[in-house]
Write a protein that holds these residues in place. Structure first.
Motif, PDB file in Angstrom:
ATOM      1  N   PRO A  75     -16.799  34.749 -31.793  1.00  0.00           N
ATOM      2  CA  PRO A  75     -17.455  34.030 -30.688  1.00  0.00           C
ATOM      3  C   PRO A  75     -18.801  34.674 -30.381  1.00  0.00           C
ATOM      4  O   PRO A  75     -19.052  35.829 -30.765  1.00  0.00           O
ATOM      5  CB  PRO A  75     -16.459  34.197 -29.527  1.00  0.00           C
ATOM      6  CG  PRO A  75     -15.648  35.395 -29.873  1.00  0.00           C
ATOM      7  CD  PRO A  75     -15.550  35.419 -31.371  1.00  0.00           C
ATOM      8  N   PRO A  76     -19.689  33.945 -29.687  1.00  0.00           N
ATOM      9  CA  PRO A  76     -21.035  34.485 -29.408  1.00  0.00           C
ATOM     10  C   PRO A  76     -21.020  35.859 -28.741  1.00  0.00           C
ATOM     11  O   PRO A  76     -21.885  36.694 -29.018  1.00  0.00           O
ATOM     12  CB  PRO A  76     -21.648  33.427 -28.487  1.00  0.00           C
ATOM     13  CG  PRO A  76     -20.952  32.163 -28.860  1.00  0.00           C
ATOM     14  CD  PRO A  76     -19.543  32.558 -29.202  1.00  0.00           C
ATOM     15  N   SER A  77     -20.042  36.101 -27.882  1.00  0.00           N
ATOM     16  CA  SER A  77     -19.978  37.387 -27.181  1.00  0.00           C
ATOM     17  C   SER A  77     -19.626  38.540 -28.122  1.00  0.00           C
ATOM     18  O   SER A  77     -19.815  39.704 -27.784  1.00  0.00           O
ATOM     19  CB  SER A  77     -18.949  37.320 -26.053  1.00  0.00           C
ATOM     20  OG  SER A  77     -17.661  37.015 -26.569  1.00  0.00           O
ATOM     21  N   GLU A  78     -19.103  38.234 -29.325  1.00  0.00           N
ATOM     22  CA  GLU A  78     -18.714  39.264 -30.284  1.00  0.00           C
ATOM     23  C   GLU A  78     -19.524  39.152 -31.578  1.00  0.00           C
ATOM     24  O   GLU A  78     -19.124  39.674 -32.620  1.00  0.00           O
ATOM     25  CB  GLU A  78     -17.217  39.147 -30.601  1.00  0.00           C
ATOM     26  CG  GLU A  78     -16.317  39.259 -29.378  1.00  0.00           C
ATOM     27  CD  GLU A  78     -14.850  39.046 -29.720  1.00  0.00           C
ATOM     28  OE1 GLU A  78     -14.520  38.973 -30.915  1.00  0.00           O
ATOM     29  OE2 GLU A  78     -14.022  38.955 -28.791  1.00  0.00           O
ATOM     30  N   ALA A  79     -20.671  38.472 -31.515  1.00  0.00           N
ATOM     31  CA  ALA A  79     -21.436  38.171 -32.733  1.00  0.00           C
ATOM     32  C   ALA A  79     -21.848  39.429 -33.488  1.00  0.00           C
ATOM     33  O   ALA A  79     -21.975  39.417 -34.716  1.00  0.00           O
ATOM     34  CB  ALA A  79     -22.673  37.344 -32.382  1.00  0.00           C
ATOM     35  N   ALA A  80     -22.055  40.552 -32.783  1.00  0.00           N
ATOM     36  CA  ALA A  80     -22.488  41.782 -33.450  1.00  0.00           C
ATOM     37  C   ALA A  80     -21.455  42.266 -34.458  1.00  0.00           C
ATOM     38  O   ALA A  80     -21.807  42.909 -35.455  1.00  0.00           O
ATOM     39  CB  ALA A  80     -22.755  42.868 -32.415  1.00  0.00           C
ATOM     40  N   ALA A  81     -20.174  41.927 -34.233  1.00  0.00           N
ATOM     41  CA  ALA A  81     -19.132  42.335 -35.182  1.00  0.00           C
ATOM     42  C   ALA A  81     -19.352  41.694 -36.544  1.00  0.00           C
ATOM     43  O   ALA A  81     -18.884  42.212 -37.569  1.00  0.00           O
ATOM     44  CB  ALA A  81     -17.754  41.965 -34.636  1.00  0.00           C
ATOM     45  N   GLY A  82     -20.074  40.563 -36.556  1.00  0.00           N
ATOM     46  CA  GLY A  82     -20.353  39.896 -37.821  1.00  0.00           C
ATOM     47  C   GLY A  82     -21.355  40.627 -38.688  1.00  0.00           C
ATOM     48  O   GLY A  82     -21.581  40.243 -39.842  1.00  0.00           O
ATOM     49  N   GLY A  83     -21.968  41.676 -38.173  1.00  0.00           N
ATOM     50  CA  GLY A  83     -22.897  42.464 -38.971  1.00  0.00           C
ATOM     51  C   GLY A  83     -22.274  43.702 -39.581  1.00  0.00           C
ATOM     52  O   GLY A  83     -22.961  44.511 -40.201  1.00  0.00           O
ATOM     53  N   PHE A 111      -9.983  49.530 -36.956  1.00  0.00           N
ATOM     54  CA  PHE A 111     -11.276  49.795 -36.319  1.00  0.00           C
ATOM     55  C   PHE A 111     -11.457  48.918 -35.086  1.00  0.00           C
ATOM     56  O   PHE A 111     -11.892  49.393 -34.029  1.00  0.00           O
ATOM     57  CB  PHE A 111     -12.402  49.551 -37.327  1.00  0.00           C
ATOM     58  CG  PHE A 111     -13.760  49.874 -36.791  1.00  0.00           C
ATOM     59  CD1 PHE A 111     -14.172  51.184 -36.613  1.00  0.00           C
ATOM     60  CD2 PHE A 111     -14.655  48.854 -36.467  1.00  0.00           C
ATOM     61  CE1 PHE A 111     -15.441  51.486 -36.122  1.00  0.00           C
ATOM     62  CE2 PHE A 111     -15.921  49.142 -35.985  1.00  0.00           C
ATOM     63  CZ  PHE A 111     -16.312  50.469 -35.807  1.00  0.00           C
ATOM     64  N   PHE A 112     -11.101  47.632 -35.191  1.00  0.00           N
ATOM     65  CA  PHE A 112     -11.241  46.723 -34.051  1.00  0.00           C
ATOM     66  C   PHE A 112     -10.222  47.038 -32.953  1.00  0.00           C
ATOM     67  O   PHE A 112     -10.457  46.735 -31.791  1.00  0.00           O
ATOM     68  CB  PHE A 112     -11.100  45.275 -34.499  1.00  0.00           C
ATOM     69  CG  PHE A 112     -12.334  44.740 -35.179  1.00  0.00           C
ATOM     70  CD1 PHE A 112     -13.570  45.322 -34.968  1.00  0.00           C
ATOM     71  CD2 PHE A 112     -12.253  43.652 -36.041  1.00  0.00           C
ATOM     72  CE1 PHE A 112     -14.714  44.829 -35.593  1.00  0.00           C
ATOM     73  CE2 PHE A 112     -13.393  43.154 -36.667  1.00  0.00           C
ATOM     74  CZ  PHE A 112     -14.624  43.752 -36.444  1.00  0.00           C
ATOM     75  N   PRO A 117     -14.407  44.423 -30.276  1.00  0.00           N
ATOM     76  CA  PRO A 117     -15.697  43.712 -30.437  1.00  0.00           C
ATOM     77  C   PRO A 117     -16.185  43.037 -29.156  1.00  0.00           C
ATOM     78  O   PRO A 117     -17.383  42.845 -28.982  1.00  0.00           O
ATOM     79  CB  PRO A 117     -15.389  42.659 -31.515  1.00  0.00           C
ATOM     80  CG  PRO A 117     -14.215  43.197 -32.256  1.00  0.00           C
ATOM     81  CD  PRO A 117     -13.403  43.933 -31.236  1.00  0.00           C
ATOM     82  N   SER A 118     -15.252  42.692 -28.261  1.00  0.00           N
ATOM     83  CA  SER A 118     -15.656  42.022 -27.023  1.00  0.00           C
ATOM     84  C   SER A 118     -16.331  42.977 -26.043  1.00  0.00           C
ATOM     85  O   SER A 118     -17.026  42.540 -25.122  1.00  0.00           O
ATOM     86  CB  SER A 118     -14.444  41.364 -26.357  1.00  0.00           C
ATOM     87  OG  SER A 118     -13.484  42.343 -25.973  1.00  0.00           O
ATOM     88  N   SER A 119     -16.144  44.279 -26.232  1.00  0.00           N
ATOM     89  CA  SER A 119     -16.739  45.247 -25.305  1.00  0.00           C
ATOM     90  C   SER A 119     -17.636  46.273 -26.012  1.00  0.00           C
ATOM     91  O   SER A 119     -18.113  47.212 -25.387  1.00  0.00           O
ATOM     92  CB  SER A 119     -15.629  45.986 -24.542  1.00  0.00           C
ATOM     93  OG  SER A 119     -14.750  46.645 -25.445  1.00  0.00           O
ATOM     94  N   THR A 120     -17.856  46.089 -27.311  1.00  0.00           N
ATOM     95  CA  THR A 120     -18.684  47.026 -28.075  1.00  0.00           C
ATOM     96  C   THR A 120     -19.827  46.278 -28.744  1.00  0.00           C
ATOM     97  O   THR A 120     -19.586  45.329 -29.502  1.00  0.00           O
ATOM     98  CB  THR A 120     -17.856  47.743 -29.164  1.00  0.00           C
ATOM     99  OG1 THR A 120     -16.705  48.344 -28.574  1.00  0.00           O
ATOM    100  CG2 THR A 120     -18.697  48.816 -29.853  1.00  0.00           C
ATOM    101  N   ASP A 121     -21.054  46.687 -28.452  1.00  0.00           N
ATOM    102  CA  ASP A 121     -22.216  46.097 -29.102  1.00  0.00           C
ATOM    103  C   ASP A 121     -22.605  47.010 -30.264  1.00  0.00           C
ATOM    104  O   ASP A 121     -23.338  47.984 -30.107  1.00  0.00           O
ATOM    105  CB  ASP A 121     -23.382  45.963 -28.114  1.00  0.00           C
ATOM    106  CG  ASP A 121     -24.554  45.192 -28.717  1.00  0.00           C
ATOM    107  OD1 ASP A 121     -24.484  44.858 -29.922  1.00  0.00           O
ATOM    108  OD2 ASP A 121     -25.531  44.935 -27.989  1.00  0.00           O
ATOM    109  N   PHE A 122     -22.095  46.673 -31.441  1.00  0.00           N
ATOM    110  CA  PHE A 122     -22.314  47.521 -32.615  1.00  0.00           C
ATOM    111  C   PHE A 122     -23.792  47.611 -32.989  1.00  0.00           C
ATOM    112  O   PHE A 122     -24.222  48.594 -33.585  1.00  0.00           O
ATOM    113  CB  PHE A 122     -21.494  46.986 -33.796  1.00  0.00           C
ATOM    114  CG  PHE A 122     -20.018  46.956 -33.534  1.00  0.00           C
ATOM    115  CD1 PHE A 122     -19.273  48.128 -33.542  1.00  0.00           C
ATOM    116  CD2 PHE A 122     -19.367  45.759 -33.261  1.00  0.00           C
ATOM    117  CE1 PHE A 122     -17.906  48.115 -33.291  1.00  0.00           C
ATOM    118  CE2 PHE A 122     -18.000  45.726 -33.008  1.00  0.00           C
ATOM    119  CZ  PHE A 122     -17.270  46.912 -33.020  1.00  0.00           C
TER     120      PHE A 122
END
Length: 249
Positions: A75-83, A111-112, A117-122
């Motif tokens: 989801p958009p709020s967890e998009a950084a996990a996609g990197g 790791f997740f 991912p919802s609270s971590t901006d990687f």
């Protein structure tokens, strides 16, 4: 960076956001030290596309196995996990591909579970920003690379993924077949409509001819009526039935 004296075919593993390594572990040995330089060659070329990608890159006798996630899977709020990319390096022939990628899938889950991912901006984390995960990474590399139980666990994970892909493919094939059946039905209905249209045109032409002859007969009858009325109208003044008064003049 952590190290371990425990032998494992998994020489090196890391989690990275794009080219930023967030957590890593290097096993002991000369091959492991060589393996630690491979991510710098591989990470810049890893792409985070529309779906997660599993790739194997060869670096001499080493195999660099990577699992790159896709932003579209979050989801958009967890998009950084996609990197994120998960990497495991082994010597060629030391461990099966299924076990290696099963390890990477289990590593992603672990790791997740640690870094939500919802609270971590990687994207905002610095190098080794998840260094607290190094110990867990070391333990997983030994368990799933060197112990029979761990290998079986990684293999089961890989098999579940294969089964999941197979189920998706089966569903897609069934949808295609269903669409094929619907297309056959549509073609049949289209053919029936074509036949009906041809029948309608034939009947329409027949009806048009009948209506034309009916109109011709009506017009002929109307002309006869008009002629008869004219005969009567003139006859009243000239004398019926032979218009004798008018003809004498």
């Amino acid at each position: 960076m952590a190290s371990s004296s425990t032998a494992t075919p998994l020489l090196y593993a890391c989690i990275a956001f794009n080219t930023t390594i967030l957590s890593e572990h290097v096993a002991t040995g000369s091959a492991s030290s060589k393996a630690s330089s491979s991510p710098a060659k591989v990470l810049p070329g890893l792409k985070h596309k529309e779906a997660s990608q599993k790739q194997i890159h060869k670096d001499g006798k080493l195999l660099v196995n990577s699992l790159s996630l896709s932003p579209s899977e979050f989801p958009p709020s967890e998009a950084a996990a996609g990197g994120l990319s998960f990497i495991a390096i082994i010597e060629e022939g030391s461990l099966s591909k299924d076990i290696t990628f099963g390890f990477l899938t289990n590593l992603q889950k672990k790791f997740f579970a640690t870094f939500d991912p919802s609270s971590t901006d990687f994207a905002q984390l610095p190098y080794f920003g998840c260094g607290s995960f190094n110990g867990t990474l070391q333990k997983m590399m030994y368990e799933q690379g060197a112990t029979q139980a761990g290998k079986q666990d990684a293999l089961r994970t890989a098999q579940k993924e294969i089964e999941g892909v197979r189920e998706i493919m089966t569903e897609n094939i069934e949808r295609v077949l269903e669409r094929g059946e619907r297309m056959d039905t549509l073609v049949l209905k289209t053919g029936q409509l074509g036949d009906n249209a041809r029948d309608f045109r034939v009947r329409s032409r027949g009806l048009s001819r009948r209506m034309w002859w009916k109109n011709v007969r009506l017009m002929a009858l109307l002309c006869l009526v008009i002629v008869f009325l004219l005969y009567l109208f003139i006859g009243f003044g000239c004398g019926l039935p032979g218009w004798s008064r008018c003809l004498r003049k």
